[in-house]
Design a protein around this motif. Structure first.
Motif, PDB file in Angstrom:
ATOM      1  N   LYS A   1       6.907  10.531  43.584  1.00 37.55           N
ATOM      2  CA  LYS A   1       6.830  11.787  42.948  1.00 37.55           C
ATOM      3  C   LYS A   1       6.914  12.561  42.143  1.00 37.55           C
ATOM      4  O   LYS A   1       6.347  13.622  41.674  1.00 37.55           O
ATOM      5  CB  LYS A   1       8.942  12.614  43.253  1.00 37.55           C
ATOM      6  N   ALA A   2       6.331  12.094  40.685  1.00 41.59           N
ATOM      7  CA  ALA A   2       6.118  12.607  39.464  1.00 41.59           C
ATOM      8  C   ALA A   2       3.721  12.342  40.232  1.00 41.59           C
ATOM      9  O   ALA A   2       3.899  12.625  39.064  1.00 41.59           O
ATOM     10  CB  ALA A   2       6.615  11.894  38.571  1.00 41.59           C
ATOM     11  N   GLY A   3       4.072  11.577  40.968  1.00 39.45           N
ATOM     12  CA  GLY A   3       2.156  11.016  40.908  1.00 39.45           C
ATOM     13  C   GLY A   3       1.590  10.137  40.110  1.00 39.45           C
ATOM     14  O   GLY A   3       0.657  10.422  39.219  1.00 39.45           O
ATOM     15  N   TRP A   4       2.596   9.268  39.249  1.00 41.54           N
ATOM     16  CA  TRP A   4       2.338   8.412  37.755  1.00 41.54           C
ATOM     17  C   TRP A   4       1.713   7.248  38.178  1.00 41.54           C
ATOM     18  O   TRP A   4       2.633   6.417  39.445  1.00 41.54           O
ATOM     19  CB  TRP A   4       2.948   8.354  37.162  1.00 41.54           C
ATOM     20  N   HIS A   5       0.857   6.425  38.312  1.00 38.88           N
ATOM     21  CA  HIS A   5       0.242   5.225  38.800  1.00 38.88           C
ATOM     22  C   HIS A   5      -0.342   4.478  37.544  1.00 38.88           C
ATOM     23  O   HIS A   5      -0.561   4.301  36.405  1.00 38.88           O
ATOM     24  CB  HIS A   5      -0.550   5.581  39.564  1.00 38.88           C
ATOM     25  N   PHE A   6       0.618   2.711  37.557  1.00 39.89           N
ATOM     26  CA  PHE A   6       0.317   2.099  36.706  1.00 39.89           C
ATOM     27  C   PHE A   6       0.020   1.104  37.666  1.00 39.89           C
ATOM     28  O   PHE A   6       0.331   0.255  38.659  1.00 39.89           O
ATOM     29  CB  PHE A   6       1.416   1.803  35.766  1.00 39.89           C
ATOM     30  N   VAL A   7      -1.375  -0.030  37.163  1.00 37.94           N
ATOM     31  CA  VAL A   7      -2.493  -0.957  37.963  1.00 37.94           C
ATOM     32  C   VAL A   7      -2.588  -2.158  36.020  1.00 37.94           C
ATOM     33  O   VAL A   7      -2.979  -1.685  35.169  1.00 37.94           O
ATOM     34  CB  VAL A   7      -3.480  -0.846  38.098  1.00 37.94           C
ATOM     35  N   LYS A   8      -1.870  -3.405  36.494  1.00 36.73           N
ATOM     36  CA  LYS A   8      -2.496  -4.373  35.499  1.00 36.73           C
ATOM     37  C   LYS A   8      -2.703  -5.604  36.207  1.00 36.73           C
ATOM     38  O   LYS A   8      -2.029  -6.026  36.885  1.00 36.73           O
ATOM     39  CB  LYS A   8      -1.097  -4.909  34.555  1.00 36.73           C
TER      40      LYS A   8
ATOM     41  N   LEU B   1      -3.947   2.244  48.777  1.00 36.58           N
ATOM     42  CA  LEU B   1      -4.618   2.886  48.465  1.00 36.58           C
ATOM     43  C   LEU B   1      -5.584   2.448  47.445  1.00 36.58           C
ATOM     44  O   LEU B   1      -6.404   2.947  47.169  1.00 36.58           O
ATOM     45  CB  LEU B   1      -3.883   4.625  47.281  1.00 36.58           C
ATOM     46  N   LEU B   2      -4.944   1.299  46.070  1.00 33.18           N
ATOM     47  CA  LEU B   2      -5.840   0.770  45.362  1.00 33.18           C
ATOM     48  C   LEU B   2      -6.769  -0.036  46.531  1.00 33.18           C
ATOM     49  O   LEU B   2      -7.893   0.112  45.432  1.00 33.18           O
ATOM     50  CB  LEU B   2      -4.932  -0.596  44.069  1.00 33.18           C
ATOM     51  N   SER B   3      -6.094  -0.303  46.963  1.00 36.27           N
ATOM     52  CA  SER B   3      -6.688  -1.397  47.671  1.00 36.27           C
ATOM     53  C   SER B   3      -8.748  -0.808  49.061  1.00 36.27           C
ATOM     54  O   SER B   3      -9.571  -1.077  48.543  1.00 36.27           O
ATOM     55  CB  SER B   3      -6.515  -2.712  49.289  1.00 36.27           C
ATOM     56  N   ARG B   4      -8.042   0.725  48.903  1.00 30.37           N
ATOM     57  CA  ARG B   4      -9.181   1.112  49.854  1.00 30.37           C
ATOM     58  C   ARG B   4     -10.168   2.065  48.723  1.00 30.37           C
ATOM     59  O   ARG B   4     -11.450   2.293  48.968  1.00 30.37           O
ATOM     60  CB  ARG B   4      -8.051   2.243  51.575  1.00 30.37           C
ATOM     61  N   GLN B   5      -9.447   2.657  48.085  1.00 29.47           N
ATOM     62  CA  GLN B   5     -10.108   3.437  47.673  1.00 29.47           C
ATOM     63  C   GLN B   5     -10.831   3.050  45.405  1.00 29.47           C
ATOM     64  O   GLN B   5     -11.912   3.237  45.487  1.00 29.47           O
ATOM     65  CB  GLN B   5      -9.506   4.845  46.767  1.00 29.47           C
ATOM     66  N   CYS B   6     -10.495   2.065  45.463  1.00 29.09           N
ATOM     67  CA  CYS B   6     -11.322   1.033  44.184  1.00 29.09           C
ATOM     68  C   CYS B   6     -12.047  -0.171  45.042  1.00 29.09           C
ATOM     69  O   CYS B   6     -12.801  -0.404  44.646  1.00 29.09           O
ATOM     70  CB  CYS B   6     -10.276   0.726  43.864  1.00 29.09           C
ATOM     71  N   LEU B   7     -10.726  -1.533  45.583  1.00 28.90           N
ATOM     72  CA  LEU B   7     -11.419  -2.509  45.797  1.00 28.90           C
ATOM     73  C   LEU B   7     -12.312  -2.666  47.038  1.00 28.90           C
ATOM     74  O   LEU B   7     -13.763  -3.254  46.876  1.00 28.90           O
ATOM     75  CB  LEU B   7     -10.272  -3.523  45.860  1.00 28.90           C
ATOM     76  N   GLY B   8     -11.876  -2.533  48.050  1.00 24.59           N
ATOM     77  CA  GLY B   8     -13.024  -2.067  49.365  1.00 24.59           C
ATOM     78  C   GLY B   8     -13.500  -3.687  49.441  1.00 24.59           C
ATOM     79  O   GLY B   8     -12.535  -4.656  49.713  1.00 24.59           O
ATOM     80  N   ASN B   9     -14.617  -3.433  49.876  1.00 24.74           N
ATOM     81  CA  ASN B   9     -15.447  -4.725  49.979  1.00 24.74           C
ATOM     82  C   ASN B   9     -15.976  -5.473  48.688  1.00 24.74           C
ATOM     83  O   ASN B   9     -16.737  -6.375  49.586  1.00 24.74           O
ATOM     84  CB  ASN B   9     -16.318  -4.478  51.433  1.00 24.74           C
ATOM     85  N   ARG B  10     -15.697  -4.487  48.021  1.00 26.22           N
ATOM     86  CA  ARG B  10     -16.371  -5.515  46.377  1.00 26.22           C
ATOM     87  C   ARG B  10     -16.034  -6.367  46.531  1.00 26.22           C
ATOM     88  O   ARG B  10     -15.310  -7.205  46.995  1.00 26.22           O
ATOM     89  CB  ARG B  10     -16.484  -4.199  45.995  1.00 26.22           C
TER      90      ARG B  10
ATOM     91  N   GLU C   1     -12.335  -2.153  36.221  1.00 21.33           N
ATOM     92  CA  GLU C   1     -12.410  -1.397  37.885  1.00 21.33           C
ATOM     93  C   GLU C   1     -11.170  -0.591  38.417  1.00 21.33           C
ATOM     94  O   GLU C   1     -10.791   0.769  38.655  1.00 21.33           O
ATOM     95  CB  GLU C   1     -12.799  -2.100  38.694  1.00 21.33           C
ATOM     96  N   THR C   2     -10.274  -1.823  38.228  1.00 19.82           N
ATOM     97  CA  THR C   2      -8.486  -0.933  38.274  1.00 19.82           C
ATOM     98  C   THR C   2      -8.254   0.589  37.186  1.00 19.82           C
ATOM     99  O   THR C   2      -7.645   0.962  37.656  1.00 19.82           O
ATOM    100  CB  THR C   2      -7.854  -1.895  38.355  1.00 19.82           C
ATOM    101  N   ALA C   3      -8.619  -0.200  36.278  1.00 21.94           N
ATOM    102  CA  ALA C   3      -7.958   0.348  34.797  1.00 21.94           C
ATOM    103  C   ALA C   3      -8.794   1.962  35.119  1.00 21.94           C
ATOM    104  O   ALA C   3      -8.431   3.105  34.989  1.00 21.94           O
ATOM    105  CB  ALA C   3      -8.329   0.355  33.279  1.00 21.94           C
TER     106      ALA C   3
ATOM    107  N   ARG D   1      -7.056   5.253  35.532  1.00 19.73           N
ATOM    108  CA  ARG D   1      -7.071   6.946  35.222  1.00 19.73           C
ATOM    109  C   ARG D   1      -7.546   8.027  35.885  1.00 19.73           C
ATOM    110  O   ARG D   1      -6.665   9.468  36.439  1.00 19.73           O
ATOM    111  CB  ARG D   1      -8.490   6.694  34.374  1.00 19.73           C
ATOM    112  N   TRP D   2      -8.755   7.666  37.176  1.00 24.75           N
ATOM    113  CA  TRP D   2      -8.450   8.737  38.408  1.00 24.75           C
ATOM    114  C   TRP D   2      -7.300   9.223  38.925  1.00 24.75           C
ATOM    115  O   TRP D   2      -6.637  10.410  39.390  1.00 24.75           O
ATOM    116  CB  TRP D   2      -9.679   8.371  38.920  1.00 24.75           C
ATOM    117  N   ALA D   3      -6.480   7.856  39.022  1.00 25.62           N
ATOM    118  CA  ALA D   3      -4.986   8.893  40.299  1.00 25.62           C
ATOM    119  C   ALA D   3      -4.438   9.355  39.359  1.00 25.62           C
ATOM    120  O   ALA D   3      -3.157  10.901  39.588  1.00 25.62           O
ATOM    121  CB  ALA D   3      -4.695   7.537  40.920  1.00 25.62           C
TER     122      ALA D   3
END
Length: 294
Positions: A79-86, A165-174, A185-187, A191-193
Motif C-alpha cells: 500500500k505504500a509502494g516501497w520495494h526492497f531487493v537484495k 514485476l522484477l522478473s519482467r521489468q528488470c531481468l527478462g531474458n537478459r 541491475e536490481t538496485a 530505485r526506479w520502483a
C-alpha cells in the motif's frame, strides 16, 4: 482452485489471517511487508550479441556459459509502494537474517512490522539467532509480527507479485554473468520502483475467499494451535491423535525400572545358551590344564 491441495481448518485459519492483515489501513506505526526470495541463474554470452542497426534487427546467439546461481530477496510494502531487493550468493539462514535486518532498519520508529512469509525452513527466529546470537536475534525477531501463509499457499504472498514485476521489468531474458552485475541491475530497478511508488492493488478479501471456496465462517479460536504450541510438538500431538486415539498428548512408554527395557524371550534364551557354553569351555580348559599339556 487447483492450487489449493486441501481446504482444512488450518489452511483457512492462515489464509484469513493473511487476508485480514492485507485489509489493514496504511499506518506508519504498523507497516505490512511481504517477503520472499527467488533463485537466479548467472549466464554469460559465448559470443557477444550484435546490436540493432538500420535495416537489421539485433542478433543474439543461443549458446551460453553457466556462471553459477544467485538469490534475490524481495520485499514490498504493497500500500505504500516501497520495494526492497537484495542480491546474495544463496538463501541460507545467514543471508535471510541480514535481509530481514535491512527491512527492520527501514522502519526504525514502527511499533511492529507485520511480516508475511511462506513456510521455508529458514524463515524462523532460529536463523536470526544463528547469525546475530540468541539475544540480538530474538530482539530483532520481536520487531516483527509474523504471518505465515498456508502450506502450498504462496499465492497469498504479495511478494510473488513483486518478484513477477522484477522478473519482467528488470531481468527478462537478459544474461547476467556475475553477482556484482546482478546487484547493480536490481538496485537500479529498486530505485526506479521506489521513485514511482509502484503499489499493488490486492482485491482478494475474506468475504471473497468464503464465497470462492464455499465455506462458512470458521468457529475456531485464532492461532491457539499455531502460535501457543511449538510447531514440532503440535505436529507430534496431531500424529498421535490420528494413529493412537486412546493415548494422551506426548505419551511415552514407561519401562520397568530405571534404564531397563523388556527383553525379547528369544534373545533371553540365546543369552542363557551363550553363558552355559562359556562355562563348559572354562571347565574343559581347567581339566586340560590340570593334566599338563606339552
Amino acid at each position: 482452485m487447483w492450487c489449493v491441495p486441501e481446504l482444512d481448518s488450518r489452511y483457512i485459519e492462515r489464509m484469513e489471517d493473511v487476508l485480514e492483515v492485507y485489509a489493514r489501513p496504511l499506518r506508519s506505526a504498523e507497516p505490512v511487508v511481504c517477503f520472499d526470495e527467488r533463485p537466479v541463474q548467472l549466464l554469460e554470452w559465448v559470443r557477444p550479441a550484435s546490436p540493432a542497426r538500420p535495416g537489421r534487427e539485433a542478433r543474439q546467439d543461443y549458446a551460453y556459459f553457466r556462471c553459477g546461481t544467485a538469490n534475490l530477496f524481495c520485499a514490498v510494502e504493497p500500500k505504500a509502494g516501497w520495494h526492497f531487493v537484495k542480491a546474495t550468493p544463496n538463501r541460507k539462514s545467514e543471508a535471510f537474517a541480514e535481509a530481514l535486518r535491512d527491512v527492520a532498519n527501514h522502519y526504525p520508529n514502527a511499533e511492529t512490522i507485520h511480516l508475511v512469509l511462506d513456510n521455508l525452513s529458514t524463515h524462523s527466529c532460529r536463523a536470526l539467532e544463528v547469525r546475530y546470537g540468541v539475544r540480538a536475534g530474538r530482539r530483532l525477531w520481536r520487531r516483527f509480527s509474523v504471518h505465515y501463509t498456508p502450506v502450498h499457499g504462496s499465492w497469498l504472498n504479495q511478494a510473488e507479485v513483486e518478484i513477477s514485476l522484477l522478473s519482467r521489468q528488470c531481468l527478462g531474458n537478459r544474461r547476467i554473468p556475475t553477482l556484482d552485475k546482478l546487484d547493480q541491475e536490481t538496485a537500479a530497478w529498486e530505485r526506479w520502483a521506489n521513485r514511482q511508488q509502484l503499489r499493488i492493488r490486492w482485491r482478494f478479501t475474506v468475504p471473497k475467499a468464503r464465497a470462492r471456496f464455499g465455506y462458512d465462517p470458521p468457529s475456531f479460536s485464532r492461532s491457539e494451535e499455531l502460535c501457543s504450541t511449538p510447531k514440532g510438538v503440535a505436529h507430534h500431538e496431531a500424529h498421535l491423535a490420528r494413529c493412537h486415539p486412546g493415548r494422551g498428548p506426548l505419551h511415552r512408554r514407561r519401562f520397568p525400572g530405571p534404564d531397563r527395557r523388556p527383553q525379547h524371550p528369544a534373545r533371553h534364551e540365546v543369552g542363557r545358551h551363550r553363558q552355559g557354553r562359556h562355562a563348559r569351555l572354562q571347565g574343559l580348559h581347567g581339566a586340560l590344564g590340570s593334566e599338563g599339556l606339552p
